[in-house]
Design a protein around this motif. Sequence first.
Motif, mmCIF file in Angstrom:
data_model
loop_
_atom_site.group_PDB
_atom_site.id
_atom_site.type_symbol
_atom_site.label_atom_id
_atom_site.label_comp_id
_atom_site.label_asym_id
_atom_site.label_seq_id
_atom_site.Cartn_x
_atom_site.Cartn_y
_atom_site.Cartn_z
ATOM 1 N N GLU A 36 30.704 39.820 -20.166
ATOM 2 C CA GLU A 36 31.399 38.583 -20.500
ATOM 3 C C GLU A 36 30.508 37.367 -20.253
ATOM 4 O OE1 GLU A 36 35.055 38.430 -18.360
ATOM 5 O OE2 GLU A 36 35.942 40.129 -19.432
ATOM 6 N N GLY A 37 30.897 36.248 -20.870
ATOM 7 C CA GLY A 37 30.191 35.006 -20.606
ATOM 8 C C GLY A 37 29.470 34.419 -21.803
ATOM 9 N N GLN A 38 29.688 34.960 -23.015
ATOM 10 C CA GLN A 38 29.035 34.428 -24.208
ATOM 11 C C GLN A 38 27.522 34.306 -23.988
ATOM 12 O OE1 GLN A 38 30.398 33.843 -27.113
ATOM 13 N NE2 GLN A 38 32.590 33.795 -26.714
ATOM 14 N N LEU A 39 26.880 35.434 -23.755
ATOM 15 C CA LEU A 39 25.460 35.454 -23.394
ATOM 16 C C LEU A 39 24.534 35.518 -24.597
ATOM 17 C CD1 LEU A 39 25.556 37.810 -20.266
ATOM 18 C CD2 LEU A 39 25.799 35.325 -20.390
ATOM 19 N N GLY A 40 25.085 35.439 -25.799
ATOM 20 C CA GLY A 40 24.230 35.368 -26.973
ATOM 21 C C GLY A 40 23.988 36.704 -27.636
ATOM 22 N N PRO A 41 23.091 36.714 -28.642
ATOM 23 C CA PRO A 41 22.902 37.922 -29.448
ATOM 24 C C PRO A 41 22.351 39.120 -28.677
ATOM 25 C CG PRO A 41 21.297 36.225 -30.034
ATOM 26 C CD PRO A 41 22.316 35.568 -29.156
ATOM 27 N N LEU A 42 21.634 38.899 -27.597
ATOM 28 C CA LEU A 42 21.133 40.055 -26.838
ATOM 29 C C LEU A 42 22.296 40.844 -26.245
ATOM 30 C CD1 LEU A 42 18.359 41.287 -26.257
ATOM 31 C CD2 LEU A 42 18.379 40.122 -24.052
ATOM 32 N N ALA A 43 23.341 40.142 -25.842
ATOM 33 C CA ALA A 43 24.537 40.837 -25.352
ATOM 34 C C ALA A 43 25.216 41.605 -26.480
ATOM 35 C CB ALA A 43 25.513 39.839 -24.733
ATOM 36 N N GLY A 44 25.167 41.052 -27.687
ATOM 37 C CA GLY A 44 25.718 41.759 -28.835
ATOM 38 C C GLY A 44 24.943 43.024 -29.153
ATOM 39 N N THR B 198 18.808 53.562 -28.579
ATOM 40 C CA THR B 198 19.772 53.511 -27.472
ATOM 41 C C THR B 198 19.098 53.774 -26.127
ATOM 42 O OG1 THR B 198 20.361 55.825 -27.874
ATOM 43 C CG2 THR B 198 21.759 54.150 -28.886
ATOM 44 N N GLY B 199 17.863 54.245 -26.159
ATOM 45 C CA GLY B 199 17.100 54.381 -24.916
ATOM 46 C C GLY B 199 16.793 53.050 -24.255
ATOM 47 N N LEU B 200 17.076 51.954 -24.951
ATOM 48 C CA LEU B 200 16.817 50.614 -24.409
ATOM 49 C C LEU B 200 18.023 50.031 -23.674
ATOM 50 C CD1 LEU B 200 14.898 49.063 -27.442
ATOM 51 C CD2 LEU B 200 13.924 49.886 -25.289
ATOM 52 N N ILE B 201 19.105 50.783 -23.576
ATOM 53 C CA ILE B 201 20.318 50.238 -22.945
ATOM 54 C C ILE B 201 20.047 49.763 -21.519
ATOM 55 C CG2 ILE B 201 22.600 50.872 -22.031
ATOM 56 C CD1 ILE B 201 23.006 52.560 -24.559
ATOM 57 N N ALA B 202 19.410 50.585 -20.713
ATOM 58 C CA ALA B 202 19.188 50.220 -19.303
ATOM 59 C C ALA B 202 18.304 48.978 -19.167
ATOM 60 C CB ALA B 202 18.612 51.402 -18.529
ATOM 61 N N PRO B 203 17.122 48.918 -19.810
ATOM 62 C CA PRO B 203 16.324 47.701 -19.662
ATOM 63 C C PRO B 203 16.979 46.466 -20.267
ATOM 64 C CG PRO B 203 15.297 49.215 -21.235
ATOM 65 C CD PRO B 203 16.382 49.967 -20.556
ATOM 66 N N LEU B 204 17.776 46.644 -21.314
ATOM 67 C CA LEU B 204 18.446 45.497 -21.911
ATOM 68 C C LEU B 204 19.506 44.950 -20.960
ATOM 69 C CD1 LEU B 204 19.585 45.379 -25.649
ATOM 70 C CD2 LEU B 204 20.469 43.904 -23.866
ATOM 71 N N ARG B 205 20.274 45.840 -20.374
ATOM 72 C CA ARG B 205 21.285 45.395 -19.402
ATOM 73 C C ARG B 205 20.616 44.695 -18.218
ATOM 74 N NH1 ARG B 205 26.550 46.177 -17.945
ATOM 75 N NH2 ARG B 205 26.985 47.547 -19.709
ATOM 76 N N GLN B 206 19.494 45.240 -17.759
ATOM 77 C CA GLN B 206 18.766 44.632 -16.651
ATOM 78 C C GLN B 206 18.274 43.236 -17.030
ATOM 79 O OE1 GLN B 206 15.050 46.544 -15.424
ATOM 80 N NE2 GLN B 206 15.639 46.253 -13.298
ATOM 81 N N SER B 207 17.799 43.087 -18.246
ATOM 82 C CA SER B 207 17.341 41.781 -18.710
ATOM 83 C C SER B 207 18.465 40.752 -18.653
ATOM 84 C CB SER B 207 16.800 41.904 -20.140
ATOM 85 O OG SER B 207 16.345 40.661 -20.624
ATOM 86 N N LEU B 208 19.641 41.127 -19.138
ATOM 87 C CA LEU B 208 20.771 40.202 -19.122
ATOM 88 C C LEU B 208 21.215 39.896 -17.697
ATOM 89 C CD1 LEU B 208 22.810 41.634 -22.109
ATOM 90 C CD2 LEU B 208 21.745 39.379 -22.003
ATOM 91 N N GLU B 209 21.186 40.891 -16.836
ATOM 92 C CA GLU B 209 21.592 40.667 -15.447
ATOM 93 C C GLU B 209 20.651 39.706 -14.731
ATOM 94 O OE1 GLU B 209 21.844 44.641 -13.969
ATOM 95 O OE2 GLU B 209 23.909 44.938 -14.707
ATOM 96 N N HIS B 210 19.394 39.631 -15.223
ATOM 97 C CA HIS B 210 18.421 38.691 -14.657
ATOM 98 C C HIS B 210 18.373 37.389 -15.464
ATOM 99 C CE1 HIS B 210 17.079 42.352 -12.577
ATOM 100 N NE2 HIS B 210 16.530 41.542 -11.708
ATOM 101 N N GLU B 211 19.403 37.172 -16.306
ATOM 102 C CA GLU B 211 19.555 35.953 -17.097
ATOM 103 C C GLU B 211 18.383 35.724 -18.046
ATOM 104 O OE1 GLU B 211 20.600 32.611 -14.701
ATOM 105 O OE2 GLU B 211 22.441 33.550 -13.972
ATOM 106 N N GLN B 212 17.785 36.816 -18.506
ATOM 107 C CA GLN B 212 16.746 36.743 -19.533
ATOM 108 C C GLN B 212 17.410 37.141 -20.855
ATOM 109 O OE1 GLN B 212 13.849 39.392 -17.873
ATOM 110 N NE2 GLN B 212 13.305 37.997 -16.207
ATOM 111 N N ARG B 213 17.768 36.140 -21.641
ATOM 112 C CA ARG B 213 18.655 36.367 -22.790
ATOM 113 C C ARG B 213 17.956 36.308 -24.143
ATOM 114 N NH1 ARG B 213 23.439 32.273 -20.726
ATOM 115 N NH2 ARG B 213 23.746 33.226 -18.664
ATOM 116 N N GLY B 214 16.682 36.034 -24.179
ATOM 117 C CA GLY B 214 15.994 35.880 -25.448
ATOM 118 C C GLY B 214 15.745 37.206 -26.133
#
Length: 199
Positions: free
Chosen positions: A71-79, A141-157
């Motif tokens: 949640e939080g409207q984090l942009g297209p990376l969250a999508g 789909t192998g990128l799920i873990a690093p992508l989630r980690q990126s968002l958790e560290h507020e790296q949204r680009g």
Amino acid sequence: MKAVAGIILAGGQARRMGGGDKTLLPLAGTTLLDKVVRCLRPQVTTLALNANGPPQRFARFGLPVIADVIEGQLGPLAGILSGLQWAQDQGLGWVATVAADTPLFPADLVSRLMAAVDQGANAAIAASNGRDHPTCGLWSTGLIAPLRQSLEHEQRGVWRFAMAQAAVTVDWSASPVDPFFNVNTAEDLHRLEEALKRR
């Protein structure tokens, strides 16, 4: 060709157009979203829409509507993350994403991106006219873990994430019209309508 889930990224808030769903704006007798669906559907195994808020507003398209898993409207990376998790639940290993405001993307988008990752990459993104267009990409789909980690560290680009994963870039000609032209303003929408008349 590998099975691929198509995800249309429609979670933007359209601030430069006064808010709301710009994907549902009229365009040459239809809507932006109609054109995107029509172009992407034959390129993928299954298709879904990433958008937040009431899904009923997209009911006539008959597509699954996937809200952001963070949640939080984090942009297209969250999508993209949401699409990857949905695809994995469907037993699919790849997701092709397109932005819902980019209706001119090419009919060979997915096939060319897939050919690029066949060399061993986990992601590929589109480019034209000297610019990368990372929301139009192919993701494992192998990128799920690093992508989630990126968002958790507020790296949204999206581009920065793609580069961190050594994504390959696939280039398309921008002549006579850039296939990755995207609509951000009312003027852009008018320019797009004029471009469609010339196609």
